[in-house]
Design an enzyme around this catalytic site. Structure first.
Site, short mmCIF file in Angstrom:
data_model
loop_
_atom_site.label_atom_id
_atom_site.label_comp_id
_atom_site.label_asym_id
_atom_site.label_seq_id
_atom_site.Cartn_x
_atom_site.Cartn_y
_atom_site.Cartn_z
N GLU A 158 0.87 -1.17 0.00
CA GLU A 158 0.00 0.00 0.00
C GLU A 158 0.91 1.23 0.00
O GLU A 158 1.66 1.44 0.95
CB GLU A 158 -0.90 0.01 1.23
CG GLU A 158 -1.80 -1.22 1.31
CD GLU A 158 -2.58 -1.28 2.62
OE1 GLU A 158 -2.61 -0.28 3.34
OE2 GLU A 158 -3.16 -2.35 2.90
N ASP A 181 -6.58 -11.94 3.82
CA ASP A 181 -5.91 -10.72 4.26
C ASP A 181 -4.50 -10.98 4.78
O ASP A 181 -4.14 -12.09 5.11
CB ASP A 181 -6.76 -10.07 5.37
CG ASP A 181 -6.60 -8.56 5.44
OD1 ASP A 181 -5.72 -8.01 4.76
OD2 ASP A 181 -7.38 -7.94 6.18
N GLU A 207 -6.68 -5.53 -3.03
CA GLU A 207 -6.39 -4.27 -2.35
C GLU A 207 -5.07 -3.74 -2.95
O GLU A 207 -5.06 -3.26 -4.06
CB GLU A 207 -6.30 -4.46 -0.83
CG GLU A 207 -6.25 -3.14 -0.09
CD GLU A 207 -6.04 -3.30 1.40
OE1 GLU A 207 -6.34 -2.34 2.13
OE2 GLU A 207 -5.56 -4.36 1.85
N GLU A 217 -9.35 3.09 4.37
CA GLU A 217 -9.19 2.60 5.73
C GLU A 217 -8.18 3.43 6.51
O GLU A 217 -8.26 3.54 7.74
CB GLU A 217 -8.78 1.13 5.73
CG GLU A 217 -7.40 0.87 5.18
CD GLU A 217 -6.99 -0.59 5.26
OE1 GLU A 217 -7.86 -1.44 5.54
OE2 GLU A 217 -5.80 -0.89 5.05
#
Length: 637
Positions: free
Chosen positions: A153, A390, A439, A445
């Site tokens: 990310e 996840d 993702e 988030e």
């Protein structure tokens, strides 16, 4: 006119004649790329090192070169840009004794890969070399990684290539832009039984770097930590006869062309499932972002059956296809074959089926890796429609194979899979369209704990991460504020930018499984907004990018059935556009418009919902306020 070729050089040109590449076999493959006669990159170097053989190029003899043209049309089963995709390119194949080197030259990019002929026994790939340099004054949108164990990310540091420190590692895609020159975005496609690539800055440019094969892992401090104990001295042990991943240079003359690029999907292997008719994209009511903060009910909200029945009722009311039970639903995070005492999964599935709402369950990746059949069989017996997996964190060969194994096993049970804590997409969903989302993006988030999900960040993503494919950004925050009023609140998060900006994300971001992240109680209170979001589909038959500038703004139109969905988003500087509706074609349309209210610069929740009639000759002036948005649903009359 192409460049003058020296002896042994090979040239390939795009169908429109604007993009060309020259391949020079020397001690390796050296490749240059030009656009409209302008040299963009002149020093791409490629080779592979195989254990016991050394350089693949050096161990092979040249046989012949073939140049052909390919013009075909493919159909996307779960389309995110267009349903029908024109796949047209020039193809150069250099045949050697131990491999073929394939080069495809599209109008909007160049891709190359190796297809080895080393026998059916496994070989160890010690390294795959890919070096290239970019002009030092070029602007780089840098998705830096500190190490190869990552959640993948990224925020994007915008800086000249010359300012990137030697040794800096980066995730892919990487975008390079320069005024009055085509942009270059580098990524990869069709990765099977092989690690993901990263780039590392060196003194002369960028070089490939890969996670090595993991031999041992260590126990982490938490159930989701990945700690590598021992690595091999090679990056993959794989078949000697195989096609390796595509290395992809996307070339875009304008910023809007960056968003249109679909090469990662085009280069990927075709469908590998016998039946994909059951796959159902859609929208999801999501619990974790809003911490189950529902109100106005006669039960205590939390991770319990009553709360999730409330979610199901909400989803059914607005026609949402799914709900997700995120972390906390199971007995423990490592035992996801049993619910916690407050959750009755079978009852929720039964209740959801009555209401036409499917249930998706969350899991860490490790339990699934260790007991995939047992867990998925249990999920299937409950009637669960999908799994959100996840905290994967790795990108080595073993984990890449885990992705495919999970795609296969979920498909056997007619279940979707949503990869979270995951690396970028690289074409897997074309072969397994039940892979419904990834993702691998710095998403909403993060508003729970920091103030960096700005409109500029959200306007960078379509030109960077989204060029690799679908992304689970998880939009839908309704407590809309500007940065000066923002507070990070874990259980009751805010979202920066205007309400219309947040709604526009549902059209701009490509996600066949699209979250509604806020609490159902807030969505009920904001019925007008929620009803509008509920009308926006998650797959698209056609996409037209009307105008765009990296990090600043985007204006695009997407078609689903007979309706068009138009969205504009901008950064903190207000923008005005004249929207040309010529993409509509024949007929008249009723258009429902969701736009910034006159006071949205002060109160980001201020919006206007209005209607108009338009046709292909209509030109409409539209205004986006600070960190604003503009969305329209055009329905054919």
């Amino acid at each position: 006119m192409g460049p003058c070729l020296m002896m042994g050089q090979h040239q390939i040109t795009s169908p429109d004649g604007k993009l060309s590449a020259v391949v020079t076999p020397a001690e390796q493959f050296n490749i240059s790329i030009s656009y409209e006669g302008q040299l963009l990159i002149d020093d791409i170097a490629s080779d592979m090192d195989i254990a016991g053989k050394g350089s693949l190029f050096g161990a092979s003899r040249f046989k012949k070169a073939e140049v052909t043209k390919v013009n075909s049309v493919m159909e996307a089963l779960v389309p995110t840009k267009s349903k029908e995709i024109k796949d047209e390119y020039g193809l150069l194949v250099l045949h050697y004794t131990k491999f073929d080197f394939e080069v495809r030259c599209y109008n909007n990019g160049l891709a190359f890969r190796y297809r080895t002929k080393l026998g059916s026994k496994p070989v160890e790939v010690e390294f795959e070399k890919l070096d290239f340099s970019i002009q030092p004054e070029t602007t780089c949108y840098l998705p830096e990684e500190k190490r190869l164990i990552s959640h993948f990310e990224n925020y994007f540091e915008v800086l000249p290539v010359s300012d990137i420190k030697s040794g800096t590692m980066a995730n892919l895609p990487m975008l390079f832009t320069q005024e009055d020159q085509p942009s270059i975005s580098f990524t990869e496609s069709n990765i099977y039984d092989y690690p993901q690539m990263f780039l590392q800055k060196g003194a002369a440019g960028f070089s490939s770097i890969f996670p090595k094969v993991v031999l041992k892992t260590k126990e982490g401090r938490r159930d989701r930590d990945e700690i590598i104990g021992e690595e091999a001295n090679y990056i993959a042990k794989t078949s000697g006869n195989r096609a390796f991943p595509w290395r992809v240079f996307m070339i875009s003359k304008t910023d809007k062309d960056i968003v249109s690029n679909n090469l990662v999907y085009q280069l990927a292997d075709p469908l590998k499932l016998e039946d994909a008719s059951w796959i159902k994209p859609g929208k999801v009511a999501w619990d974790w972002w809003n911490a189950n903060n529902i109100d106005g009910v006669d039960f205590e909200s939390g991770i319990n059956t009553q709360t999730y029945k409330y979610y199901i009722d909400f989803a059914a009311h607005y026609g949402l296809e799914y709900i997700i039970l995120d972390e906390g639903w199971s007995k423990t995070t490592t035992n996801v074959r049993e619910p916690n005492p407050n959750i009755d999964v079978a009852e929720l599935v039964r209740y959801g089926n009555e209401k036409g709402v499917g249930v998706i369950l969350w899991s860490l990746w490790r339990p699934l890796d260790e007991d995939m059949d047992g867990i998925l069989n249990q999920f299937q017996s409950w009637g669960v429609k999908g799994v959100k997996v996840d905290f994967i964190q790795r990108a080595d060969q073993y984990v890449v194979n885990f992705y495919e194994r999970l795609a296969q096993e979920t498909a056997k049970r007619k279940m979707l899979v949503d990869f979270h804590g995951a690396f970028k997409p690289s074409g897997l969903r074309k072969a397994y369209p039940n892979v419904i989302n990834y993702e691998g993006v710095k998403g909403l988030e993060n508003d729970k704990w920091e103030d960096l999900i700005t409109s500029e960040h959200e306007l960078t993503i379509p030109f960077t991460r989204m060029t690799a494919g679908i992304l689970d950004f998880t939009p839908g925050g309704l407590d809309n504020v500007h940065k000066e009023n923002f507070m990070a609140r874990f259980d009751r998060p805010m979202a920066m930018g205007t309400r219309a900006h947040q709604v526009a994300l549902y059209v701009v971001y490509e996600a066949p499984l699209q979250m509604l992240s806020d609490t159902p109680s807030n969505y009920y209170r904001e019925n007008e907004t929620t009803s509008f979001i509920a009308k926006i589909p998650t797959t698209w038959d056609e996409t037209v990018v009307l105008d765009a500038k990296v990090s600043d703004y985007i204006l695009l139109a997407r078609k689903n059935g007979d309706s068009w969905f138009v969205a504009g988003m901008n950064d903190a500087t207000p923008k005005e556009f004249t929207l040309d509706f010529s993409f509509l074609g024949e007929g008249s349309y009723n258009v429902q418009i969701f736009r910034d209210g006159i006071n949205s610069d002060k109160n980001a929740r201020d919006y206007v919902l209005e209607e108009a009639s338009v046709n292909a000759s209509t030109k409409m002036d539209i205004k986006l306020n600070k960190s604003g948005g503009w969305v329209a649903i055009a329905t054919k009359l």
